[in-house]
Motif scaffolding. Structure first.
Motif, PDB file in Angstrom:
ATOM      1  N   UNK A  16       0.994  -1.200   0.005  1.00  0.00           N
ATOM      2  CA  UNK A  16      -0.055  -0.050   0.146  1.00  0.00           C
ATOM      3  C   UNK A  16       0.743   1.066   0.166  1.00  0.00           C
ATOM      4  N   UNK A  17       1.985   1.182   0.864  1.00  0.00           N
ATOM      5  CA  UNK A  17       2.798   2.492   0.818  1.00  0.00           C
ATOM      6  C   UNK A  17       3.330   2.691  -0.477  1.00  0.00           C
ATOM      7  N   UNK A  18       4.053   1.467  -1.040  1.00  0.00           N
ATOM      8  CA  UNK A  18       4.627   1.595  -2.465  1.00  0.00           C
ATOM      9  C   UNK A  18       3.766   2.446  -3.518  1.00  0.00           C
ATOM     10  N   UNK A  19       2.371   1.831  -3.419  1.00  0.00           N
ATOM     11  CA  UNK A  19       1.251   2.230  -4.314  1.00  0.00           C
ATOM     12  C   UNK A  19       1.169   3.876  -3.883  1.00  0.00           C
ATOM     13  N   UNK A  20       1.121   4.037  -3.010  1.00  0.00           N
ATOM     14  CA  UNK A  20       0.925   5.746  -2.530  1.00  0.00           C
ATOM     15  C   UNK A  20       1.920   6.377  -2.705  1.00  0.00           C
ATOM     16  N   UNK A  21       3.430   6.119  -2.724  1.00  0.00           N
ATOM     17  CA  UNK A  21       4.552   6.705  -2.961  1.00  0.00           C
ATOM     18  C   UNK A  21       4.625   6.860  -4.571  1.00  0.00           C
ATOM     19  N   UNK A  22       4.300   5.844  -5.133  1.00  0.00           N
ATOM     20  CA  UNK A  22       4.274   6.005  -6.888  1.00  0.00           C
ATOM     21  C   UNK A  22       3.150   6.761  -7.234  1.00  0.00           C
ATOM     22  N   UNK A  23       1.967   6.840  -6.822  1.00  0.00           N
ATOM     23  CA  UNK A  23       0.991   7.952  -7.090  1.00  0.00           C
ATOM     24  C   UNK A  23       1.414   9.227  -6.837  1.00  0.00           C
ATOM     25  N   UNK A  24       1.984   9.536  -5.804  1.00  0.00           N
ATOM     26  CA  UNK A  24       2.781  10.554  -5.458  1.00  0.00           C
ATOM     27  C   UNK A  24       3.594  11.373  -6.478  1.00  0.00           C
ATOM     28  N   UNK A  25       4.554  10.393  -6.822  1.00  0.00           N
ATOM     29  CA  UNK A  25       5.490  10.872  -7.899  1.00  0.00           C
ATOM     30  C   UNK A  25       4.844  10.956  -9.405  1.00  0.00           C
ATOM     31  N   UNK A  31       1.897  18.689 -14.353  1.00  0.00           N
ATOM     32  CA  UNK A  31       2.078  20.151 -13.947  1.00  0.00           C
ATOM     33  C   UNK A  31       0.573  20.698 -13.862  1.00  0.00           C
ATOM     34  N   UNK A  32      -0.142  20.476 -14.736  1.00  0.00           N
ATOM     35  CA  UNK A  32      -1.593  20.929 -14.625  1.00  0.00           C
ATOM     36  C   UNK A  32      -2.027  20.625 -13.173  1.00  0.00           C
ATOM     37  N   UNK A  33      -2.054  19.293 -12.876  1.00  0.00           N
ATOM     38  CA  UNK A  33      -2.700  18.947 -11.743  1.00  0.00           C
ATOM     39  C   UNK A  33      -1.972  19.205 -10.567  1.00  0.00           C
ATOM     40  N   UNK A  34      -0.802  19.739 -10.473  1.00  0.00           N
ATOM     41  CA  UNK A  34      -0.078  20.203  -9.499  1.00  0.00           C
ATOM     42  C   UNK A  34      -0.639  21.722  -9.366  1.00  0.00           C
ATOM     43  N   UNK A  35      -0.735  22.337 -10.338  1.00  0.00           N
ATOM     44  CA  UNK A  35      -1.392  23.706 -10.194  1.00  0.00           C
ATOM     45  C   UNK A  35      -2.667  23.902  -9.659  1.00  0.00           C
ATOM     46  N   UNK A  36      -3.563  22.815  -9.884  1.00  0.00           N
ATOM     47  CA  UNK A  36      -4.720  22.969  -9.311  1.00  0.00           C
ATOM     48  C   UNK A  36      -4.726  22.571  -7.759  1.00  0.00           C
ATOM     49  N   UNK A  37      -3.791  21.408  -7.494  1.00  0.00           N
ATOM     50  CA  UNK A  37      -3.439  21.158  -6.174  1.00  0.00           C
ATOM     51  C   UNK A  37      -3.016  22.476  -5.346  1.00  0.00           C
ATOM     52  N   UNK A  38      -2.150  22.996  -5.935  1.00  0.00           N
ATOM     53  CA  UNK A  38      -1.679  24.354  -5.245  1.00  0.00           C
ATOM     54  C   UNK A  38      -2.790  25.209  -4.876  1.00  0.00           C
ATOM     55  N   UNK A  39      -3.696  25.442  -5.815  1.00  0.00           N
ATOM     56  CA  UNK A  39      -4.921  26.722  -5.676  1.00  0.00           C
ATOM     57  C   UNK A  39      -5.562  25.888  -4.532  1.00  0.00           C
ATOM     58  N   UNK A  40      -5.923  24.865  -4.739  1.00  0.00           N
ATOM     59  CA  UNK A  40      -6.906  23.955  -3.417  1.00  0.00           C
ATOM     60  C   UNK A  40      -6.105  24.203  -2.124  1.00  0.00           C
ATOM     61  N   UNK A  41      -4.771  23.940  -2.121  1.00  0.00           N
ATOM     62  CA  UNK A  41      -4.061  24.066  -0.953  1.00  0.00           C
ATOM     63  C   UNK A  41      -4.065  25.240  -0.371  1.00  0.00           C
TER      64      UNK A  41
END
Length: 66
Positions: A16-25, A31-41
């Motif tokens: 489970x941890x490996x899947x989580x770390x892979x998904x995080x990477x 870039x587009x998703x991270x921009x949305x993540x930053x706005x949400x954060x």
């Protein structure tokens, strides 16, 4: 947690941890998703600051000034 963790539980946790770390990477590479993540954060941080009372003047103590 009481007692020892079984071998099956340890294996499941590791997978489970490996899947989580892979998904995080994968998320960090998008870039587009991270921009949305930053706005949400930022919006979440603003909300939490309001709840925590950030931006209010600190309460003055009635004691002697140092």
């Amino acid at each position: 947690m009481a007692g020892k963790i079984s071998a099956d539980e340890r294996k499941w946790r590791a997978q489970s941890a490996l899947e989580t770390l892979t998904r995080a990477q994968d998320i960090q590479k998008d870039r587009s998703l991270m921009a949305d993540v930053r706005k949400h954060a930022a919006a979440q941080a603003a909300t939490l600051n309001k709840v925590a009372g950030a931006g209010r003047p600190a309460a003055r103590s009635k004691g002697k000034k140092s």
